[in-house]
Design an enzyme around this catalytic site. Sequence first.
Site, PDB file in Angstrom:
ATOM      1  N   LYS A  78     -13.741  75.485 -53.314  1.00  0.00           N
ATOM      2  CA  LYS A  78     -13.506  74.444 -52.322  1.00  0.00           C
ATOM      3  C   LYS A  78     -12.179  73.771 -52.607  1.00  0.00           C
ATOM      4  O   LYS A  78     -11.766  73.643 -53.767  1.00  0.00           O
ATOM      5  CB  LYS A  78     -14.629  73.386 -52.375  1.00  0.00           C
ATOM      6  CG  LYS A  78     -14.799  72.616 -51.079  1.00  0.00           C
ATOM      7  CD  LYS A  78     -15.545  73.433 -50.045  1.00  0.00           C
ATOM      8  CE  LYS A  78     -15.874  72.620 -48.807  1.00  0.00           C
ATOM      9  NZ  LYS A  78     -16.707  73.357 -47.858  1.00  0.00           N
ATOM     10  N   GLY A 181     -24.359  61.737 -37.566  1.00  0.00           N
ATOM     11  CA  GLY A 181     -23.043  62.367 -37.524  1.00  0.00           C
ATOM     12  C   GLY A 181     -22.895  63.274 -36.328  1.00  0.00           C
ATOM     13  O   GLY A 181     -23.654  64.236 -36.166  1.00  0.00           O
ATOM     14  N   GLY A 183     -19.927  64.915 -35.289  1.00  0.00           N
ATOM     15  CA  GLY A 183     -18.702  65.700 -35.292  1.00  0.00           C
ATOM     16  C   GLY A 183     -18.939  67.028 -34.606  1.00  0.00           C
ATOM     17  O   GLY A 183     -19.880  67.191 -33.825  1.00  0.00           O
ATOM     18  N   VAL A 185     -20.139  69.881 -35.632  1.00  0.00           N
ATOM     19  CA  VAL A 185     -21.447  70.480 -35.888  1.00  0.00           C
ATOM     20  C   VAL A 185     -22.551  69.637 -35.268  1.00  0.00           C
ATOM     21  O   VAL A 185     -23.449  70.160 -34.593  1.00  0.00           O
ATOM     22  CB  VAL A 185     -21.685  70.649 -37.399  1.00  0.00           C
ATOM     23  CG1 VAL A 185     -23.119  71.129 -37.659  1.00  0.00           C
ATOM     24  CG2 VAL A 185     -20.691  71.634 -37.991  1.00  0.00           C
TER      25      VAL A 185
END
Length: 357
Positions: A78, A181, A183, A185
């Site tokens: 990552k 959330g 966003g 996705v």
Amino acid sequence: MFESEAFDAHESVTFFNDAASGLRAIVAIHSTALGPAMGGCRAWTYADSQAALTDALRLSRGMSFKNAIAGLPLGGGKAVILRRPGEAVTDAQFEAFGDVVQRLGGRYVTAEDVGVSVANMASVARRTSYVSGLPPIHDSRNAGGDPSPHTARGTFLGIRAAVRARLGRSGLAGVTVAVQGLGHVGRHLCEYLHRAGAELVVADLDPASVEHVCAQWRATAVHVDDILFQNVDVVAPCALGAVLDEASIGRLEANVVAGAANNQLRSDADGQRLFDAGVLYAPDYVINAGGIIACGLDYLGGNTAGAIAARVANIETTLEHLFETSRATRRPPHVLADAMARELLSAGGTESARRAA
């Protein structure tokens, strides 16, 4: 770094500073036992560099586990770009990040994550070939581009498996889901859930995103501080991680936690807390693997829409197996998933050593 609780025998952690562009970045490679370490690049404003390091370490380990359980011949890594408060990451910084990836010589393959777009990856690709999640080539060989719809699809299938296992319901009609959330996705997930007949409760820091989802899919909006604690069947964390700890778990009213966010548990002990409380938890790196499946097949080849869909569909089967084993053995799903991933990584490392000899 070696004393950090997030350090897990990582192969390498590299800090980069590019004075010309102002880029500051960390690339953590957890494991290459199964193949080159693949994982997205996150651009975020961190409290300090230690917080950025912890995020990179936790996320890279999660990518090793995610790729292993998804059956991809890829390791886990990552990258995090330390974004300065109030400033966007510039095109020059993304190009400099491409130089960073190139210097790692293929040990790490990048893609987009939180705060990074397909267009940003195109900038990275000007400087390196070790990149995925690029705009698609419009033919049968490439179904690349934004991986978030695939992440959302896998999360939707995982929620369906969890609802069957915990609530005994064959479908999602009338099931209440709180999505934290909205966003890329989260919005896609809301659409899938709405089409399946679920009732939505949502929250996000962006009022425009909340308004859009409420208008499109008849969701009910609540404050971001309250979304996890709604009286619903399922809580789906789809923002940042570490939202499940002793305090928040004690306030949950849902019977299922199944969402797309990475590292939802603040610690492994919190997975045990969920299990003891009778809350079924879908391990995040299992349920949210759709995006890396798309990016992985994009990089490895053979990434037709059909091939990606078939791989993403396996997420539901894998979770069904985990839930059944958890019920039979009385062990938390996250413990079983961790053990499965480590066994796959160990076997891959042994095979790599055998080939080298």
